[in-house]
Design an enzyme around this catalytic site. Structure first.
Site, PDB file in Angstrom:
ATOM      1  N   ARG A 116      57.031 -10.637  21.484  1.00 42.24           N
ATOM      2  CA  ARG A 116      58.245 -10.724  20.829  1.00 42.24           C
ATOM      3  C   ARG A 116      58.901 -12.149  20.988  1.00 42.24           C
ATOM      4  O   ARG A 116      59.359 -12.857  20.273  1.00 42.24           O
ATOM      5  CB  ARG A 116      59.272  -9.671  21.052  1.00 42.24           C
ATOM      6  CG  ARG A 116      60.822  -9.441  20.667  1.00 42.24           C
ATOM      7  CD  ARG A 116      60.695  -9.143  19.265  1.00 42.24           C
ATOM      8  NE  ARG A 116      62.090  -8.948  18.773  1.00 42.24           N
ATOM      9  CZ  ARG A 116      62.695 -10.136  18.500  1.00 42.24           C
ATOM     10  NH1 ARG A 116      62.324 -11.363  18.434  1.00 42.24           N
ATOM     11  NH2 ARG A 116      64.089  -9.824  17.902  1.00 42.24           N
ATOM     12  N   ASP A 123      59.817  -2.155   9.781  1.00 41.62           N
ATOM     13  CA  ASP A 123      61.347  -1.630   9.872  1.00 41.62           C
ATOM     14  C   ASP A 123      61.763  -1.074   8.382  1.00 41.62           C
ATOM     15  O   ASP A 123      61.208  -1.558   7.373  1.00 41.62           O
ATOM     16  CB  ASP A 123      62.378  -2.754  10.313  1.00 41.62           C
ATOM     17  CG  ASP A 123      63.735  -2.184  10.693  1.00 41.62           C
ATOM     18  OD1 ASP A 123      63.493  -1.820  11.935  1.00 41.62           O
ATOM     19  OD2 ASP A 123      64.513  -2.114   9.835  1.00 41.62           O
ATOM     20  N   TYR A 132      72.903   0.594   4.911  1.00 37.61           N
ATOM     21  CA  TYR A 132      72.756  -0.414   5.947  1.00 37.61           C
ATOM     22  C   TYR A 132      73.058  -1.724   4.549  1.00 37.61           C
ATOM     23  O   TYR A 132      73.627  -2.703   4.943  1.00 37.61           O
ATOM     24  CB  TYR A 132      71.572  -0.813   6.376  1.00 37.61           C
ATOM     25  CG  TYR A 132      71.267  -0.131   7.604  1.00 37.61           C
ATOM     26  CD1 TYR A 132      71.933  -0.557   9.005  1.00 37.61           C
ATOM     27  CD2 TYR A 132      70.497   1.005   7.707  1.00 37.61           C
ATOM     28  CE1 TYR A 132      71.796   0.274  10.243  1.00 37.61           C
ATOM     29  CE2 TYR A 132      70.647   1.804   9.030  1.00 37.61           C
ATOM     30  CZ  TYR A 132      70.928   1.411   9.909  1.00 37.61           C
ATOM     31  OH  TYR A 132      70.891   1.837  11.298  1.00 37.61           O
ATOM     32  N   ARG A 174      59.342   4.980  17.260  1.00 37.02           N
ATOM     33  CA  ARG A 174      59.598   3.656  18.009  1.00 37.02           C
ATOM     34  C   ARG A 174      58.550   3.302  19.508  1.00 37.02           C
ATOM     35  O   ARG A 174      58.969   2.844  20.001  1.00 37.02           O
ATOM     36  CB  ARG A 174      61.074   3.496  18.445  1.00 37.02           C
ATOM     37  CG  ARG A 174      61.966   3.537  17.293  1.00 37.02           C
ATOM     38  CD  ARG A 174      62.167   2.185  16.736  1.00 37.02           C
ATOM     39  NE  ARG A 174      63.224   1.998  15.937  1.00 37.02           N
ATOM     40  CZ  ARG A 174      64.351   1.287  16.327  1.00 37.02           C
ATOM     41  NH1 ARG A 174      64.486   0.876  17.358  1.00 37.02           N
ATOM     42  NH2 ARG A 174      65.451   1.433  15.280  1.00 37.02           N
ATOM     43  N   ARG A 198      60.608  -2.385  22.844  1.00 45.43           N
ATOM     44  CA  ARG A 198      61.231  -3.192  24.178  1.00 45.43           C
ATOM     45  C   ARG A 198      61.002  -2.573  25.377  1.00 45.43           C
ATOM     46  O   ARG A 198      60.957  -3.332  26.159  1.00 45.43           O
ATOM     47  CB  ARG A 198      62.439  -3.628  23.668  1.00 45.43           C
ATOM     48  CG  ARG A 198      62.709  -4.562  22.696  1.00 45.43           C
ATOM     49  CD  ARG A 198      64.258  -4.676  22.330  1.00 45.43           C
ATOM     50  NE  ARG A 198      64.536  -3.586  21.657  1.00 45.43           N
ATOM     51  CZ  ARG A 198      65.819  -3.316  21.142  1.00 45.43           C
ATOM     52  NH1 ARG A 198      66.867  -4.238  21.128  1.00 45.43           N
ATOM     53  NH2 ARG A 198      66.185  -2.220  20.532  1.00 45.43           N
TER      54      ARG A 198
HETATM   55  O1  CP3 Z   1      58.510   3.737  15.414  1.00 37.34           O
HETATM   56  C1  CP3 Z   1      57.750   2.634  15.484  1.00 37.34           C
HETATM   57  O2  CP3 Z   1      57.042   2.267  16.570  1.00 37.34           O
HETATM   58  C2  CP3 Z   1      57.660   1.768  14.458  1.00 37.34           C
HETATM   59  C3  CP3 Z   1      58.538   0.690  14.175  1.00 37.34           C
HETATM   60  C4  CP3 Z   1      60.005   1.044  13.885  1.00 37.34           C
HETATM   61  C5  CP3 Z   1      60.914   0.113  14.050  1.00 37.34           C
HETATM   62  N1  CP3 Z   1      62.278   0.458  13.149  1.00 37.34           N
HETATM   63  C6  CP3 Z   1      60.821  -1.229  14.634  1.00 37.34           C
HETATM   64  C7  CP3 Z   1      61.969  -1.711  15.366  1.00 37.34           C
HETATM   65  C8  CP3 Z   1      60.439   2.179  12.959  1.00 37.34           C
HETATM   66  C9  CP3 Z   1      59.829   3.403  12.351  1.00 37.34           C
HETATM   67  C10 CP3 Z   1      61.978   1.652  12.691  1.00 37.34           C
HETATM   68  C11 CP3 Z   1      62.844   2.469  11.824  1.00 37.34           C
HETATM   69  C12 CP3 Z   1      64.070   2.211  11.732  1.00 37.34           C
HETATM   70  N2  CP3 Z   1      64.708   1.033  11.805  1.00 37.34           N
HETATM   71  C13 CP3 Z   1      65.116   3.039  11.531  1.00 37.34           C
HETATM   72  C14 CP3 Z   1      64.968   4.577  11.511  1.00 37.34           C
HETATM   73  C15 CP3 Z   1      64.685   5.447  12.669  1.00 37.34           C
HETATM   74  C16 CP3 Z   1      65.787   5.467  13.521  1.00 37.34           C
HETATM   75  O3  CP3 Z   1      65.498   4.673  14.756  1.00 37.34           O
HETATM   76  O4  CP3 Z   1      66.926   5.588  13.303  1.00 37.34           O
HETATM   77  C17 CP3 Z   1      66.467   2.372  11.311  1.00 37.34           C
HETATM   78  C18 CP3 Z   1      67.837   2.763  11.198  1.00 37.34           C
HETATM   79  C19 CP3 Z   1      66.209   0.899  11.554  1.00 37.34           C
HETATM   80  C20 CP3 Z   1      67.230  -0.285  11.332  1.00 37.34           C
HETATM   81  C21 CP3 Z   1      67.242  -0.817  12.742  1.00 37.34           C
HETATM   82  N3  CP3 Z   1      66.139  -1.829  13.194  1.00 37.34           N
HETATM   83  C22 CP3 Z   1      68.160  -0.986  13.440  1.00 37.34           C
HETATM   84  C23 CP3 Z   1      69.462  -0.478  13.568  1.00 37.34           C
HETATM   85  C24 CP3 Z   1      67.592  -2.113  14.609  1.00 37.34           C
HETATM   86  C25 CP3 Z   1      68.547  -2.688  15.763  1.00 37.34           C
HETATM   87  C26 CP3 Z   1      68.819  -1.669  16.743  1.00 37.34           C
HETATM   88  C27 CP3 Z   1      67.619  -1.651  17.857  1.00 37.34           C
HETATM   89  O5  CP3 Z   1      67.057  -0.674  18.330  1.00 37.34           O
HETATM   90  O6  CP3 Z   1      67.395  -2.964  18.296  1.00 37.34           O
HETATM   91  C28 CP3 Z   1      66.287  -2.539  14.185  1.00 37.34           C
HETATM   92  C29 CP3 Z   1      65.473  -3.124  15.022  1.00 37.34           C
HETATM   93  C30 CP3 Z   1      64.375  -2.918  15.565  1.00 37.34           C
HETATM   94  N4  CP3 Z   1      63.167  -2.020  14.585  1.00 37.34           N
HETATM   95  C31 CP3 Z   1      63.575  -3.041  16.855  1.00 37.34           C
HETATM   96  C32 CP3 Z   1      62.340  -2.408  16.729  1.00 37.34           C
HETATM   97  C33 CP3 Z   1      61.293  -2.334  17.829  1.00 37.34           C
HETATM   98  C34 CP3 Z   1      64.304  -3.825  17.867  1.00 37.34           C
HETATM   99  C35 CP3 Z   1      64.164  -5.311  17.410  1.00 37.34           C
HETATM  100  C36 CP3 Z   1      63.771  -6.168  18.629  1.00 37.34           C
HETATM  101  O7  CP3 Z   1      62.686  -6.089  19.003  1.00 37.34           O
HETATM  102  O8  CP3 Z   1      64.358  -7.183  18.947  1.00 37.34           O
END
Ligand code: CP3
Length: 349
Positions: free
Chosen positions: A40, A77, A153, A27, A31
């Site tokens: 964003r 994602d 999910y 990640r 943010r």
């Molecule tokens: O690693 C990276 O920089 C690449 C981008 C990446 C994102 N999500 C961007 C994201 C990766 C590799 C993921 C994987 C992901 N997504 C997982 C597996 C890894 C982990 O963290 O457990 C899971 C379970 C998700 C599902 C997901 N996406 C959730 C539960 C959420 C909401 C919670 C949160 O952290 O906001 C997201 C949203 C998400 N995916 C964001 C980002 C940067 C935040 C959204 C935003 O910018 O508003």
């Protein structure tokens, strides 16, 4: 571009130890970075950001410009795969992902595996753009969620505390649930291979919720599907390393390391680095495993955390990373301190 062998991250995945470990952070685009929040804020929803190649490429490159990580991970994602299958997926502000749930084998009829790579074409275009823009020594990682975690999910319809709905299906109707897992395997292989064709040099499977299952079920629903995916990717693209991240599985991690299908395993912060050096590193490269909140804390918590992990794992093939994703509360200057410490530039923070 220099040959792959000149990229420290790829050398580590190939089994070479290094004096200074290559690093990237799960990640790493997100943010905690003001420049991410700016992009964003100027984009409709989170999925619009994922599906606008110029913007997805831009936010992928942001952390590389600031900190010079050894690998970039494409900004996307794990939930784009269910979306590509035709399931309704929305990201609501402050609520996380919300999906129109799939609850039984009959619901699978609505999902279209063949359509996935066509619907996810903007992701591959973003990969292609990043591949053309990265510094020569920086590798590009593609990724997908592992079938079990994506199924969590898809079936729960959102995050969950106990995963009761998806577990009830998995345990009461194993054959029906297996159809969902197999369908996700196919979609995942297609999605990973399309990212590789577009320029990804490594792929990682995120199995965030592997640790909520009893071990026998974990092997059937997490390990075996990930092994089949890795084998299919290897058949199509020999030599592309696959990294497994089965979070929370504890000592069962050694089954991932010893099976021969993964070049590396990514370990969460609950796994002892010393145990990993003895039980995992003889088989594969190890990636991990700083607690993301030690990075938030900074100072000596960060310095000591890094030193402890390096002392245990630095002698073998090793990629420094976190045990789970960066949290939005992370001060960007602490990431700068981490990068400086790993490069041997001392404590600049
Ligand atoms: O690693 C990276 O920089 C690449 C981008 C990446 C994102 N999500 C961007 C994201 C990766 C590799 C993921 C994987 C992901 N997504 C997982 C597996 C890894 C982990 O963290 O457990 C899971 C379970 C998700 C599902 C997901 N996406 C959730 C539960 C959420 C909401 C919670 C949160 O952290 O906001 C997201 C949203 C998400 N995916 C964001 C980002 C940067 C935040 C959204 C935003 O910018 O508003």
């Amino acid at each position: 571009m220099p040959p792959a062998a000149d990229k420290p991250f790829l050398r580590a995945l190939g089994g070479e130890p290094a004096a200074r470990p290559p690093f990237w952070l799960m990640r790493q685009a997100g943010r905690y970075l003001p420049e991410y929040r700016a992009v964003r804020a100027g984009t409709g929803g989170f999925l619009d950001l994922c599906y606008t190649p110029a913007k997805a490429a831009e936010v992928t490159l942001q952390p590389i410009r600031r900190y010079g990580m050894d690998a970039a991970i494409i900004f996307s994602d794990i939930l784009v795969v269910p979306h590509g299958l035709g399931q309704e997926v929305a990201f609501r502000e402050g609520e996380g992902p919300v999906l129109e749930p799939v609850r039984c084998a009959a619901d699978l009829e609505r999902l279209n595996v063949q359509g996935v790579t066509e619907r996810l074409a903007p992701v591959y275009e973003a990969v292609d753009r990043v591949a053309g823009a990265l510094p020569g020594e920086t590798a590009l990682i593609g990724f997908a969620g592992a079938p079990w975690t994506v199924a969590c999910y898809m079936v729960e319809g959102r995050g969950s505390r106990d995963f009761g709905t998806v577990k009830r299906w998995a345990f009461t109707d194993p054959d029906g649930f297996d159809r969902l897992i197999r369908l996700l395997e196919q979609a995942t292989v297609a999605h990973l291979c399309a990212q590789i064709a577009a320029g990804a040099e490594v792929v990682q499977l995120f199995d965030t919720w592997a640790g909520v299952l009893p071990e026998r079920a974990m092997r059937r629903l997490c390990l075996d599907p990930c092994r089949r995916i890795a084998a299919a990717v290897r058949a199509a693209h020999p030599g592309v390393p696959v990294i497994a991240f089965p979070r929370g599985v504890g000592p069962a991690m050694s089954a991932y390391a010893a099976c021969g299908d993964f070049a590396a395993v990514s370990i969460d912060q609950a796994i002892s680095p010393d145990w990993a050096a003895r039980h995992l590193q003889p088989h594969v490269a190890v990636q991990g495993n700083l607690d993301p909140w030690e990075l938030v804390a900074g100072g000596s918590a960060l310095a000591d955390g890094i030193a402890h992990i390096r002392a245990s794992l630095g002698g073998g093939p090793f990629v420094f990373n976190l045990g789970h994703g960066i949290v939005p509360q992370t001060p960007p200057e602490h990431v700068a301190m981490l990068a400086a410490l790993l490069r041997g530039e001392g404590n600049r923070a």
